[in-house]
Design a protein around this motif. Structure first.
Motif, PDB file in Angstrom:
ATOM      1  N   PRO A   1      -1.617  72.927  36.557  1.00 32.13           N
ATOM      2  CA  PRO A   1      -0.296  73.231  37.106  1.00 32.13           C
ATOM      3  C   PRO A   1      -0.438  74.096  38.354  1.00 32.13           C
ATOM      4  O   PRO A   1      -1.437  74.817  38.500  1.00 32.13           O
ATOM      5  N   PRO A   2       0.535  74.076  39.238  1.00 30.44           N
ATOM      6  CA  PRO A   2       0.433  74.837  40.486  1.00 30.44           C
ATOM      7  C   PRO A   2       0.695  76.327  40.256  1.00 30.44           C
ATOM      8  O   PRO A   2       1.799  76.814  40.455  1.00 30.44           O
TER       9      PRO A   2
ATOM     10  N   HIS B   1      -7.255  59.126  46.713  1.00 31.97           N
ATOM     11  CA  HIS B   1      -8.372  59.403  45.810  1.00 31.97           C
ATOM     12  C   HIS B   1      -8.607  60.908  45.807  1.00 31.97           C
ATOM     13  O   HIS B   1      -8.740  61.520  46.870  1.00 31.97           O
ATOM     14  N   LEU B   2      -8.670  61.491  44.629  1.00 30.84           N
ATOM     15  CA  LEU B   2      -8.801  62.943  44.497  1.00 30.84           C
ATOM     16  C   LEU B   2     -10.177  63.329  43.987  1.00 30.84           C
ATOM     17  O   LEU B   2     -10.750  62.651  43.128  1.00 30.84           O
ATOM     18  N   ILE B   3     -10.683  64.446  44.501  1.00 28.94           N
ATOM     19  CA  ILE B   3     -11.798  65.174  43.899  1.00 28.94           C
ATOM     20  C   ILE B   3     -11.293  66.595  43.689  1.00 28.94           C
ATOM     21  O   ILE B   3     -10.873  67.259  44.638  1.00 28.94           O
ATOM     22  N   VAL B   4     -11.320  67.046  42.433  1.00 27.36           N
ATOM     23  CA  VAL B   4     -10.757  68.349  42.085  1.00 27.36           C
ATOM     24  C   VAL B   4     -11.809  69.162  41.345  1.00 27.36           C
ATOM     25  O   VAL B   4     -12.406  68.681  40.371  1.00 27.36           O
ATOM     26  N   LEU B   5     -12.036  70.377  41.795  1.00 27.13           N
ATOM     27  CA  LEU B   5     -12.950  71.290  41.130  1.00 27.13           C
ATOM     28  C   LEU B   5     -12.176  72.125  40.121  1.00 27.13           C
ATOM     29  O   LEU B   5     -11.130  72.694  40.461  1.00 27.13           O
ATOM     30  N   LEU B   6     -12.689  72.184  38.906  1.00 26.85           N
ATOM     31  CA  LEU B   6     -12.030  72.904  37.827  1.00 26.85           C
ATOM     32  C   LEU B   6     -12.872  74.094  37.397  1.00 26.85           C
ATOM     33  O   LEU B   6     -14.098  74.082  37.517  1.00 26.85           O
ATOM     34  N   ASP B   7     -12.206  75.089  36.844  1.00 23.08           N
ATOM     35  CA  ASP B   7     -12.919  76.218  36.251  1.00 23.08           C
ATOM     36  C   ASP B   7     -13.333  75.915  34.817  1.00 23.08           C
ATOM     37  O   ASP B   7     -14.365  76.397  34.344  1.00 23.08           O
ATOM     38  N   HIS B   8     -12.516  75.103  34.122  1.00 22.13           N
ATOM     39  CA  HIS B   8     -12.759  74.817  32.713  1.00 22.13           C
ATOM     40  C   HIS B   8     -12.441  73.354  32.420  1.00 22.13           C
ATOM     41  O   HIS B   8     -11.556  72.755  33.045  1.00 22.13           O
TER      42      HIS B   8
ATOM     43  N   TYR C   1     -10.867  72.069  29.943  1.00 23.54           N
ATOM     44  CA  TYR C   1      -9.517  71.818  29.423  1.00 23.54           C
ATOM     45  C   TYR C   1      -8.483  71.643  30.535  1.00 23.54           C
ATOM     46  O   TYR C   1      -7.371  71.155  30.294  1.00 23.54           O
ATOM     47  N   GLU C   2      -8.813  72.022  31.772  1.00 18.27           N
ATOM     48  CA  GLU C   2      -7.854  71.895  32.870  1.00 18.27           C
ATOM     49  C   GLU C   2      -7.643  70.448  33.315  1.00 18.27           C
ATOM     50  O   GLU C   2      -6.699  70.160  34.064  1.00 18.27           O
TER      51      GLU C   2
ATOM     52  N   PHE D   1     -13.428  64.812  38.693  1.00 20.23           N
ATOM     53  CA  PHE D   1     -13.442  66.247  38.458  1.00 20.23           C
ATOM     54  C   PHE D   1     -14.877  66.761  38.418  1.00 20.23           C
ATOM     55  O   PHE D   1     -15.781  66.078  37.913  1.00 20.23           O
ATOM     56  N   LEU D   2     -15.076  67.959  38.949  1.00 27.30           N
ATOM     57  CA  LEU D   2     -16.314  68.701  38.753  1.00 27.30           C
ATOM     58  C   LEU D   2     -15.941  70.010  38.067  1.00 27.30           C
ATOM     59  O   LEU D   2     -15.067  70.739  38.544  1.00 27.30           O
ATOM     60  N   VAL D   3     -16.586  70.287  36.946  1.00 24.73           N
ATOM     61  CA  VAL D   3     -16.248  71.461  36.155  1.00 24.73           C
ATOM     62  C   VAL D   3     -17.319  72.528  36.334  1.00 24.73           C
ATOM     63  O   VAL D   3     -18.514  72.250  36.232  1.00 24.73           O
ATOM     64  N   ARG D   4     -16.850  73.744  36.623  1.00 23.55           N
ATOM     65  CA  ARG D   4     -17.741  74.901  36.783  1.00 23.55           C
ATOM     66  C   ARG D   4     -18.903  74.576  37.718  1.00 23.55           C
ATOM     67  O   ARG D   4     -20.078  74.689  37.367  1.00 23.55           O
TER      68      ARG D   4
END
Length: 794
Positions: A393-394, A416-423, A425-426, A442-445
């Motif tokens: 969420p924003p 096309h999206l590439i999103v970096l996540l902290d966790h 579950y996001e 997604f790339l996590v941590r």
């Protein structure tokens, strides 16, 4: 004691080490100078090979058991076409391999050599004996699938293709896939680095750094033009890497074909005949020789000598390591210096592009940019959008800009999206956005590079330097035929690339060096010293970075003017009108029925300017408000709020709600919005949201930067604590004035900052950039052009 013995043994090499550096350095310099006077480049005559049949060449040395195991499947796989042939090149085996093949496989042609010439020499003999245009080199410990050959042959319809590599699995499925056929190479800290990638998303022909000599098809004419496998690198390893690099510098292509599958019993021959220590010595020596032969850009070559010597000294003192060069390897390479000079001369004569370009082209994005057919005006754009933070969420201002822009952009183009996540579950929060887009990765941590002492790079850039992210960006550009790359935040700028026909755009959510500089006055001691160093790094890096982009998006005209004051030539490239907006229709406009005597601050407290703002407001402003309105209450909404004890003793007047899933509720409930921002850069999304929701606003002038310049026009402005408090109290007292400001602000944000209008303009600007880049030199891909230097990810 072991360390002492190691040091004593290394003393002769340590003493001799300057010679190991200076003599080869001088010799290679003389070679290059003479080549410039006497040498010349050989222009290739690219032709499309005959792909109706292939010759399979198997170099063998004492591998009778392996031939008995794997030749039957190979013979079956090639039998359907009588023009296919199999050649076993036997390097003076002592186990009767040649006689065994003649007896058991009479259809196989055997070439017997008087001596074992190693992998490269034995392969060259098979290459000379082959009768077909396509030669497939296979290790004797390779098991092939029945249909492995057809996909390889299909890859040679392009006359520029030099090699097509198989996808490699290990016979033992429990064994880690250290070898896949999808190779990557880069230059880092003075040395070539190579690896095999395992990427299940690559399901069609894909560029790779080199074709593994033990599982790869080659255009025989091109391979002979390069001189075959270089004996400089005998007895094994890096010969195929050397050929792949030569081919890229020649202007050719090397491809990986995942549909062609082979199974490898890794080091089935070499691992049995040679010790691991010997193999490592050969590898280290060959990495040194590779740079002496192939690296012709002297800034890289000087780095190679410097790093090799430094690594060698460290290894001598602290012990050997697979990642470091050694003085012993330099000494072994030194013995081969005359042969290295001969090879370097030939390599220079063959090269048509420089080293920087040769390292770029095997990456998917550059490969598409250099070679793919691209229409000047695509019917529907394909856009890659890269975010270093979760979009949904924003929970912070940048998240609002990104989520609402991507929602609208997905209607207008293939997004096309590439999103970096902290966790992990996001991921779930992005499901709705993912359904709108053509693809999401997604790339996590993500782990960034280690920030070395004395680095000139800003910490925020080092934090996001990651080769996995670089690979993913290039893979998506290639697989999804991307026309424009949109990068969010300055640290992502390092992935912008030097594309000729793909548009690259960077959104500076804030001007980083300006933001750091504005925080300095409030800092003290070592914290301030660190920030000052970061500021110097940032201003140097960021101003250089921006010049590499086709367009730089900023939040406001003020941001544009600030950047242009340092780099006036960039002004026409800076876009202040397409990104800092919100979907105003999503916000319910409400001026009546708000809770009296309430103030709202909205913002994530991981963001230092928000913490600084609340510290100032609660200590300097709030006491003046409470003195005149004792019932007044401040409500804090935002993720990770600071602990209550960090505020003055006004606990009854401060309510900390923390994170809320929907900001509509607080925006529609409380009476006055406060924005006491003292540092940072860009446009505060919290103000746009307050404007859209009908909340009257009191802000510092810096907080309202890019939105309001005149006090009382769309919001109240104040920088003095007493003045700020007086304006808040005035709006709490005067409902008519509060309603007037709210209505004026709503009209402003709908007219000037609505995301639907801005994103439509954004798509038009992408299209204009793409059209302009592709109209400059139509058909340019056949040319060889000098390239701008680009700092690689490490």
């Amino acid at each position: 004691m072991a360390a002492l013995r190691r040091l004593l043994a290394a003393i002769p090499l340590l003493i001799f080490s300057p010679v190991l550096v200076l003599v080869p350095l001088a010799a290679l310099a003389c070679c290059d100078l003479l080549w410039r006077v006497l040498g010349g480049r050989r222009t290739p005559a690219d032709t499309t090979p005959d792909t109706s049949a292939a010759t399979i060449v198997i170099p063998n040395w004492n591998g009778r058991d392996l031939l008995a195991t794997y030749l039957p499947a190979l013979a079956e796989a090639t039998r359907e076409n009588p023009r296919n042939e199999i050649i076993v090149v036997d390097g003076a085996s002592a186990d009767g391999s040649a006689a065994f093949v003649r007896e058991r496989f009479p259809e196989v042609h055997v070439v017997e050599l008087a001596n074992n010439e190693g992998f490269g020499g034995n392969s060259n003999a098979g290459l000379r004996a082959a009768t077909n245009d396509i030669v497939v080199l296979l290790n004797s410990d390779m098991r092939v699938e029945r249909g492995f050959l057809a996909p390889l042959l299909a890859g040679f319809t392009d006359p520029q293709v030099f090699a097509v590599s198989c996808q490699i699995f290990f016979s033992d499925p429990a064994k880690k896939r250290e070898e896949t056929g999808l190779t990557q190479g880069w230059w880092d800290r003075g040395a070539l680095r190579v690896r095999h990638r395992e990427d299940d998303n690559v399901t069609r022909a894909f560029p790779c750094f080199y074709g593994g000599g033990g599982s790869c098809a080659f255009d025989r004419r091109k391979l002979l033009e390069l001189g075959g496998f270089d004996s400089l690198l005998a007895p094994f390893y890096l010969e195929d890497t050397d050929l792949g690099y030569l081919a890229w510098k020649r202007g050719w292509k090397v491809l990986y074909e995942p549909a062609s599958i082979v199974f490898h019993e890794h080091r089935g021959t070499i691992g049995k005949r040679f010790s691991q220590a010997y193999i490592e010595r050969v590898l280290k020596k060959n990495f040194v020789l590779f740079s002496w032969k192939n690296i012709h850009e002297w800034r890289r070559l000087l780095g190679a000598f410097a790093y090799n010597w430094a690594d060698g000294v460290v290894s001598a003192l602290a012990g050997d390591s697979p990642e470091r060069a050694s003085l012993a390897a330099m000494a072994r390479a030194f013995v081969q210096l005359p042969a290295a000079i001969v090879s370097r001369w030939r390599a220079r004569s063959l090269a048509l592009i420089d080293d920087t370009e040769a390292f770029r082209r095997p990456l998917g994005g550059y490969f598409r940019d250099r070679f793919a057919h691209m229409p000047e005006n695509p019917k529907r754009l394909s856009v890659l959008f890269v975010s270093p933070y979760p979009i949904c969420p924003p929970v912070h201002g940048g998240g609002v800009f990104m989520s609402q822009t991507t929602r609208e952009l997905a209607r207008l183009c293939d997004l096309h999206l590439i999103v970096l996540l902290d966790h992990e579950y996001e991921r779930e929060a992005h499901d709705e956005l993912a359904r709108r887009c053509r693809s999401v990765e997604f790339l996590v941590r993500m782990k960034g590079s280690t920030h070395m002492f004395g680095s000139a790079l800003p910490h925020s850039v080092v934090e996001f330097r990651n080769r996995e992210l670089e690979w993913l960006i290039h893979r998506q550009i290639y697989l999804h035929d991307v026309d424009a790359v949109q990068l969010e935040y300055m640290p992502m700028g390092q992935y912008g690339g030097a594309f000729h026909r793909i548009a690259t755009v960077l959104f500076e959510h804030d001007v980083y060096f300006q933001s750091v500089g504005r925080q300095l006055p409030g800092m003290r001691g070592i914290t301030k010293l660190k920030a000052q160093i970061e500021y110097l790094r940032a201003i140097r890096y960021e101003l250089g970075l921006l010049a590499r982009f086709d367009s730089v998006q900023v939040c406001s005209a003020e941001n544009r003017d600030y950047v242009a004051s340092f780099r006036p030539e960039l002004r026409e490239r800076i876009d202040a009108e397409t990104r800092a907006g919100i979907d105003t229709a999503r916000y319910i406009f409400r001026t009546d029925g708000r809770e009296p005597d309430t103030m709202l601050f909205l913002g994530g407290f991981r963001h230092l300017p928000n913490v600084e703002a609340m510290t100032w407001f609660t200590r300097e402003v709030l006491p003046h408000i409470l003195a005149r309105r004792p019932a007044a209450r401040l409500v804090l909404v935002g993720a990770e709020p600071p602990p209550r004890h960090s505020f003055p003793d006004q606990s009854d007047a401060i309510e900390m709600r923390g994170f809320v899933s929907d900001v509509q509720e607080p925006l529609g409930h409380y009476a006055v919005f406060v924005c006491p921002i003292l540092s940072g850069s860009g446009v505060r999304v919290k103000l746009l949201e307050a404007f859209a929701a009908g909340m009257p606003v009191v802000s510092t002038r810096l907080g309202a930067e890019g939105l309001a310049r005149v006090d009382g026009e769309i919001c109240a402005l104040a920088d003095d604590p007493r003045d700020f408090a007086a304006k808040v109290v005035a709006l709490l007292n005067d409902q008519a004035e509060a309603r007037r400001l709210a209505c004026a602000a709503r009209e402003f944000v709908v007219a000037r900052r609505d995301i639907r209008t801005l994103t439509s303009e954004l798509e038009r600007r992408y299209r204009a950039l793409v059209r302009a880049k592709r109209a400059v030199r139509p058909g340019w891909a056949a040319e060889v052009a000098p390239q701008q230097p680009c700092q690689p990810v490490s």
